[in-house]
Scaffold this motif. Sequence first.
Motif, PDB file in Angstrom:
ATOM      1  N   SER A  12       5.099   0.462 -33.612  1.00 31.02           N
ATOM      2  CA  SER A  12       4.012   1.102 -32.871  1.00 31.02           C
ATOM      3  C   SER A  12       4.570   2.350 -32.214  1.00 31.02           C
ATOM      4  O   SER A  12       5.672   2.321 -31.663  1.00 31.02           O
ATOM      5  N   ILE A  13       3.812   3.430 -32.292  1.00 31.67           N
ATOM      6  CA  ILE A  13       4.281   4.703 -31.726  1.00 31.67           C
ATOM      7  C   ILE A  13       3.125   5.364 -30.980  1.00 31.67           C
ATOM      8  O   ILE A  13       2.001   5.445 -31.498  1.00 31.67           O
ATOM      9  N   ILE A  14       3.431   5.827 -29.766  1.00 32.06           N
ATOM     10  CA  ILE A  14       2.427   6.602 -29.024  1.00 32.06           C
ATOM     11  C   ILE A  14       2.790   8.083 -29.173  1.00 32.06           C
ATOM     12  O   ILE A  14       3.946   8.466 -28.963  1.00 32.06           O
ATOM     13  N   PHE A  15       1.826   8.891 -29.580  1.00 34.55           N
ATOM     14  CA  PHE A  15       2.056  10.328 -29.773  1.00 34.55           C
ATOM     15  C   PHE A  15       1.324  11.128 -28.696  1.00 34.55           C
ATOM     16  O   PHE A  15       0.262  10.714 -28.212  1.00 34.55           O
ATOM     17  N   ASN A  16       1.894  12.289 -28.364  1.00 33.35           N
ATOM     18  CA  ASN A  16       1.200  13.187 -27.437  1.00 33.35           C
ATOM     19  C   ASN A  16       0.405  14.233 -28.232  1.00 33.35           C
ATOM     20  O   ASN A  16       0.368  14.205 -29.468  1.00 33.35           O
ATOM     21  N   LYS A  17      -0.191  15.149 -27.502  1.00 32.71           N
ATOM     22  CA  LYS A  17      -1.085  16.138 -28.113  1.00 32.71           C
ATOM     23  C   LYS A  17      -0.375  17.056 -29.112  1.00 32.71           C
ATOM     24  O   LYS A  17      -0.988  17.602 -30.029  1.00 32.71           O
ATOM     25  N   ASN A  18       0.959  17.231 -28.915  1.00 34.63           N
ATOM     26  CA  ASN A  18       1.705  18.082 -29.855  1.00 34.63           C
ATOM     27  C   ASN A  18       2.208  17.305 -31.070  1.00 34.63           C
ATOM     28  O   ASN A  18       3.041  17.799 -31.828  1.00 34.63           O
ATOM     29  N   GLY A  19       1.750  16.074 -31.208  1.00 36.51           N
ATOM     30  CA  GLY A  19       2.181  15.275 -32.350  1.00 36.51           C
ATOM     31  C   GLY A  19       3.635  14.837 -32.232  1.00 36.51           C
ATOM     32  O   GLY A  19       4.312  14.603 -33.236  1.00 36.51           O
ATOM     33  N   ALA A 242       1.509   9.415 -44.688  1.00 33.43           N
ATOM     34  CA  ALA A 242       2.635  10.345 -44.614  1.00 33.43           C
ATOM     35  C   ALA A 242       2.242  11.713 -45.180  1.00 33.43           C
ATOM     36  O   ALA A 242       2.625  12.760 -44.652  1.00 33.43           O
ATOM     37  N   LEU A 243       1.445  11.695 -46.256  1.00 35.73           N
ATOM     38  CA  LEU A 243       0.979  12.960 -46.847  1.00 35.73           C
ATOM     39  C   LEU A 243       0.136  13.736 -45.831  1.00 35.73           C
ATOM     40  O   LEU A 243       0.267  14.952 -45.692  1.00 35.73           O
ATOM     41  N   PHE A 244      -0.685  13.004 -45.086  1.00 31.57           N
ATOM     42  CA  PHE A 244      -1.520  13.643 -44.055  1.00 31.57           C
ATOM     43  C   PHE A 244      -0.646  14.122 -42.891  1.00 31.57           C
ATOM     44  O   PHE A 244      -0.803  15.229 -42.392  1.00 31.57           O
ATOM     45  N   GLY A 245       0.299  13.257 -42.489  1.00 26.93           N
ATOM     46  CA  GLY A 245       1.197  13.608 -41.385  1.00 26.93           C
ATOM     47  C   GLY A 245       2.027  14.840 -41.696  1.00 26.93           C
ATOM     48  O   GLY A 245       2.360  15.626 -40.814  1.00 26.93           O
ATOM     49  N   LEU A 453      -3.463  21.077 -36.581  1.00 23.70           N
ATOM     50  CA  LEU A 453      -2.333  20.149 -36.735  1.00 23.70           C
ATOM     51  C   LEU A 453      -1.152  20.808 -37.429  1.00 23.70           C
ATOM     52  O   LEU A 453       0.001  20.446 -37.223  1.00 23.70           O
ATOM     53  N   LYS A 454      -1.459  21.798 -38.260  1.00 25.19           N
ATOM     54  CA  LYS A 454      -0.402  22.430 -39.065  1.00 25.19           C
ATOM     55  C   LYS A 454       0.687  23.043 -38.185  1.00 25.19           C
ATOM     56  O   LYS A 454       1.842  23.125 -38.584  1.00 25.19           O
ATOM     57  N   ASP A 455       0.307  23.486 -36.993  1.00 26.59           N
ATOM     58  CA  ASP A 455       1.285  24.131 -36.095  1.00 26.59           C
ATOM     59  C   ASP A 455       2.323  23.150 -35.565  1.00 26.59           C
ATOM     60  O   ASP A 455       3.377  23.554 -35.083  1.00 26.59           O
ATOM     61  N   ASP A 456       2.028  21.834 -35.641  1.00 24.31           N
ATOM     62  CA  ASP A 456       2.979  20.842 -35.107  1.00 24.31           C
ATOM     63  C   ASP A 456       4.203  20.672 -36.001  1.00 24.31           C
ATOM     64  O   ASP A 456       5.249  20.230 -35.550  1.00 24.31           O
ATOM     65  N   TRP A 457       4.052  20.963 -37.309  1.00 25.00           N
ATOM     66  CA  TRP A 457       5.151  20.684 -38.253  1.00 25.00           C
ATOM     67  C   TRP A 457       6.326  21.610 -37.950  1.00 25.00           C
ATOM     68  O   TRP A 457       6.185  22.821 -37.915  1.00 25.00           O
ATOM     69  N   ALA A 458       7.502  21.014 -37.690  1.00 27.94           N
ATOM     70  CA  ALA A 458       8.681  21.841 -37.382  1.00 27.94           C
ATOM     71  C   ALA A 458       9.859  21.376 -38.216  1.00 27.94           C
ATOM     72  O   ALA A 458      10.045  20.177 -38.444  1.00 27.94           O
ATOM     73  N   LEU A 459      10.652  22.339 -38.678  1.00 25.34           N
ATOM     74  CA  LEU A 459      11.798  22.035 -39.550  1.00 25.34           C
ATOM     75  C   LEU A 459      12.994  21.543 -38.743  1.00 25.34           C
ATOM     76  O   LEU A 459      13.370  22.142 -37.741  1.00 25.34           O
ATOM     77  N   ASP A 460      13.592  20.456 -39.229  1.00 21.15           N
ATOM     78  CA  ASP A 460      14.866  20.010 -38.650  1.00 21.15           C
ATOM     79  C   ASP A 460      16.018  20.565 -39.489  1.00 21.15           C
ATOM     80  O   ASP A 460      16.920  21.200 -38.969  1.00 21.15           O
ATOM     81  N   ARG A 461      15.962  20.359 -40.809  1.00 27.78           N
ATOM     82  CA  ARG A 461      17.065  20.817 -41.667  1.00 27.78           C
ATOM     83  C   ARG A 461      16.583  21.002 -43.101  1.00 27.78           C
ATOM     84  O   ARG A 461      15.761  20.232 -43.589  1.00 27.78           O
TER      85      ARG A 461
END
Length: 495
Positions: A12-19, A242-245, A453-461
Amino acid sequence: MALDQGTTSSRSIIFNKNGRPIESLNREFEQIYPKPGWVEHRALDIWNSQIETAMSVLQTSRIDPHDIAAIGITNQRETTVIWDKETGEPIMNAICWQCRRTADICDDMNARGWGPKVREKTGDVCDAYFSGTKIKWMLDNVPGARERAEKGELLFGTVDTWLMWKLSGGKIHATDYSNASRTMIFNIHTLDWDDELLAELNIPRIMLPEVKPSSYIYGMTDPKIFGAEVPIAGCIGDQQAALFGQTCFEEGESKATYGTGAFLMMTTGTKSVESKNGLLTTIAWGINDKVYYCLEGNTFVAGATVQWLRDELKLIGSAQETEELCNSVKDTNGIYLVPAFVGLATPYWDPYARASIQGITRGVNKAHLVRAAIEGQCFQIKEILDAMVTDGGIQLKEMKCDGGAIKNNFLLQFQSDILNVPVVRPVVTELTALGTAYLAGLAVGYWGSMEELKDDWALDRKFTPNMTEEYRAKIYKGWKKAVQRSLQWIDPEEE
Ligand SMILES: Nc1ncnc2c1ncn2[C@@H]1O[C@H](COP(=O)(O)OP(=O)(O)O)[C@@H](O)[C@H]1O
Ligand SMILES: O=P(O)(O)OC[C@H](O)CO
């Protein structure tokens, strides 16, 4: 709050507004193997582990359940539960998606020419993977079950349906389009249960759930559970989640998820694309009165091989150890591990294949075997991607990844090397949970639109290919040879 019910654990995971996840808890539960190739879960273990993690994250985060905007459910797909409508008692253990016990039912259907019809109507392959033959098996084998089902006393559900029914105190019996599309009895074009397939499998329609969009207010949780009524507003199979996320909303966008199994998916928009190369045509999600489709290629076993090395062979103490072991050797010393523990899916669809380790010589050690286990997952994804490129007519620029195993840098580097495509790891790796949180949040207006939502995606590596074409071709050829020797290992006649 996302309830992510996976094959080996509930989270179970609680997310904030920034995903971004602000509280998360994971609990493994028992896998039951009654016979070779059979896999079961206790439906009550699924529920208990899920609800315990949900209660715990609420407590540790000190969030008042009244402040949870919505709950989204995402789940291991195809796994089949049948329970008594009055008592809530499951009639037997859940039959897991990995279970091969109904391979003979599928053989019989295929021999009578059902294969192309199943593909055309449902987008699925006529295989033991999907729920349809699992339902039939339960109704055929549990004494009195079919009569009870016909009288309306029993309910069928995939895991999302089971959790929703429990969360609502038995009020909601529903699923979403994405989960329904994995049952082999749902027509993905008419968006209804298919009477011809129901008749063939002798499944009474009365036991089936209502099918709704993935982003939709299904109802409220029973106030006795969290002390508040929380809207259940997201429901989606875990791979589609996951595809949506990953915000793969546009045609041609794709991702790979590395969990118990590994799954590659590509969005095809509002049109369904038929595969010529053993991929599945499946429903991605239903939202805003539209249904979206995707192509999917899957492996039944990926991270589960690592669990096998840990739990059965006791070669490693934890999954994390694999990365160091892989890096401690320069290659696998010529060995291949084909993880066909429960048969092979895309593109072979062979329920009778079995796992094998090949090319062993005296110098082979533990590190080589562990490395072969990780490399095997990546070779399987390469086979799927090759099929997808041919079917979808696209060249992939980069591949987004997620799932429990992507902490392993070796795995992602090798994946990039063998695909010859960059592999990108996002900051948030729990994309399955995020996907259903997004869908639930969109339904209740917590988020305004998919675009934002697209703005939430951020690159780690980013992992970029670093392997010669010659070496890549050589080891891939070895992999293909190893697969050939794993195929058709079991003789169904002898079984
Ligand atoms: N560092 C790692 N390296 C390789 N595999 C890993 C690593 N960490 C976890 N795994 C594998 O990832 C899987 C867990 O991923 P997860 O997404 O939680 O799975 P699921 O949702 O299928 O239960 C397990 O099978 C585990 O063996
Ligand atoms: O539990 P996972 O993450 O391995 O996913 C299982 C799939 O949904 C099976 O189709």
